[in-house]
Enzyme design. Structure first.
Site, mmCIF file in Angstrom:
data_model
loop_
_atom_site.group_PDB
_atom_site.id
_atom_site.type_symbol
_atom_site.label_atom_id
_atom_site.label_comp_id
_atom_site.label_asym_id
_atom_site.label_seq_id
_atom_site.Cartn_x
_atom_site.Cartn_y
_atom_site.Cartn_z
ATOM 1 N N ASP A 152 0.883 -1.152 0.000
ATOM 2 C CA ASP A 152 0.000 0.000 0.000
ATOM 3 C C ASP A 152 0.937 1.223 0.000
ATOM 4 O O ASP A 152 2.087 1.118 0.430
ATOM 5 C CB ASP A 152 -0.879 -0.044 1.262
ATOM 6 N N ASP A 177 -0.070 5.065 0.746
ATOM 7 C CA ASP A 177 -0.328 6.042 1.811
ATOM 8 C C ASP A 177 -0.344 5.347 3.172
ATOM 9 O O ASP A 177 -1.179 4.476 3.418
ATOM 10 C CB ASP A 177 -1.706 6.711 1.603
HETATM 11 C C1 BG6 Z 1 -5.798 5.851 -0.170
HETATM 12 C C2 BG6 Z 1 -5.934 6.654 1.112
HETATM 13 O O1 BG6 Z 1 -4.475 5.488 -0.363
HETATM 14 O O2 BG6 Z 1 -6.231 6.630 -1.284
HETATM 15 C C3 BG6 Z 1 -7.360 7.153 1.255
HETATM 16 O O3 BG6 Z 1 -5.604 5.833 2.214
HETATM 17 C C4 BG6 Z 1 -7.767 7.941 0.019
HETATM 18 O O4 BG6 Z 1 -7.477 7.954 2.415
HETATM 19 C C5 BG6 Z 1 -7.580 7.073 -1.222
HETATM 20 O O5 BG6 Z 1 -9.130 8.356 0.124
HETATM 21 C C6 BG6 Z 1 -7.923 7.812 -2.509
HETATM 22 O O6 BG6 Z 1 -6.946 8.811 -2.719
HETATM 23 P P1 BG6 Z 1 -6.956 9.863 -3.890
HETATM 24 O O7 BG6 Z 1 -5.522 10.358 -3.910
HETATM 25 O O8 BG6 Z 1 -7.334 9.158 -5.160
HETATM 26 O O9 BG6 Z 1 -7.932 10.929 -3.531
HETATM 27 MG MG MG Z 2 -2.827 3.094 3.572
#
Ligand code: BG6
Ligand code: MG
Length: 212
Positions: free
Chosen positions: A9, A11
């Protein structure tokens, strides 16, 4: 070796974008007069942008039209992307960098499995553009975690069977997705308390020990 590929993963595992997600969502919530705090922000881990907004809207008085939801999530992303410009290779810790290189040295394939549509941008900011063998992210899926699609696609991209892949996750939704996809998983950070993972990591470099 126990695994042939590791799917990370992004984030909360490779880097920490939580504070930027929080700041951007907080701006939108304040504009709409919705209460929003770090505890609610934790529920947004691993879930898609629109699903995140739906969670925030649980405290909204009234119903919002779909076109307004689309406008607010677009605005959130503009604020978020502006904040992401603050990220640089300095946001990649030495521990993560060294561990990734050690795992690759062992012959493991390394992939990203992220719900984010900004994964490519974030990887570039970190100096990791082109580093991973495959990137499966919010742009190539129709269902986000806890659906296994993002990890199943990552396994396909690196041409390995799910049973030969290990997923590394900081979110409950991500662990559920890995398990639903037939993969073993390692939890880090908040995800450890779920008790769902094959492995619970104290620190990122523990990955070197469990992949022997
Ligand atoms: C995930 C995060 O990696 O990505 C979430 O943990 C987030 O919190 C999701 O909502 C979508 O992210 P993005 O960058 O497409 O808005
Ligand atoms: Mg994560």
């Amino acid at each position: 070796m126990k695994y042939k590929a590791i799917i990370f993963d992004l984030d909360g595992v490779i880097c920490h974008t939580d504070k930027y997600h929080y700041m951007a969502w907080k701006q939108i919530a304040d504009e709409l007069g919705i209460y929003f705090d770090e505890t609610i922000n934790n529920r947004l881990r691993g879930v898609s942008r629109m699903e995140s907004f739906e969670i925030i809207l649980e405290r909204y008085d009234g119903t919002m039209k779909e076109e307004d939801k689309a406008a607010y999530t677009t605005k959130k992303n503009e604020v978020y992307k502006e904040l992401l410009k603050n990220m640089s290779p300095a946001d990649l810790t030495d521990e993560v960098k060294e561990t990734l290189l050690a795992l690759r040295e062992k012959g493991l394939k390394l992939a990203i499995g992220s719900s984010s549509k900004n994964a490519g941008f974030i990887l570039n900011q970190l100096g990791l553009g082109g580093f991973f063998d495959a990137v499966s992210d919010g742009n190539n899926i129709t269902h986000s975690k806890p659906d296994p699609e993002v990890f199943v696609k990552a396994a396909q991209f690196v041409e390995e069977a799910p049973r030969d892949c290990l997923v590394v996750e900081d979110a409950k939704a991500g662990l559920e997705a890995a398990i639903a996809g037939g993969m073993e998983c390692a939890a880090i950070g908040d995800a450890v308390s779920c008790g769902l993972a094959t492995w619970n990591l104290t620190t990122f470099s523990d990955l070197k020990n469990i992949t022997n």
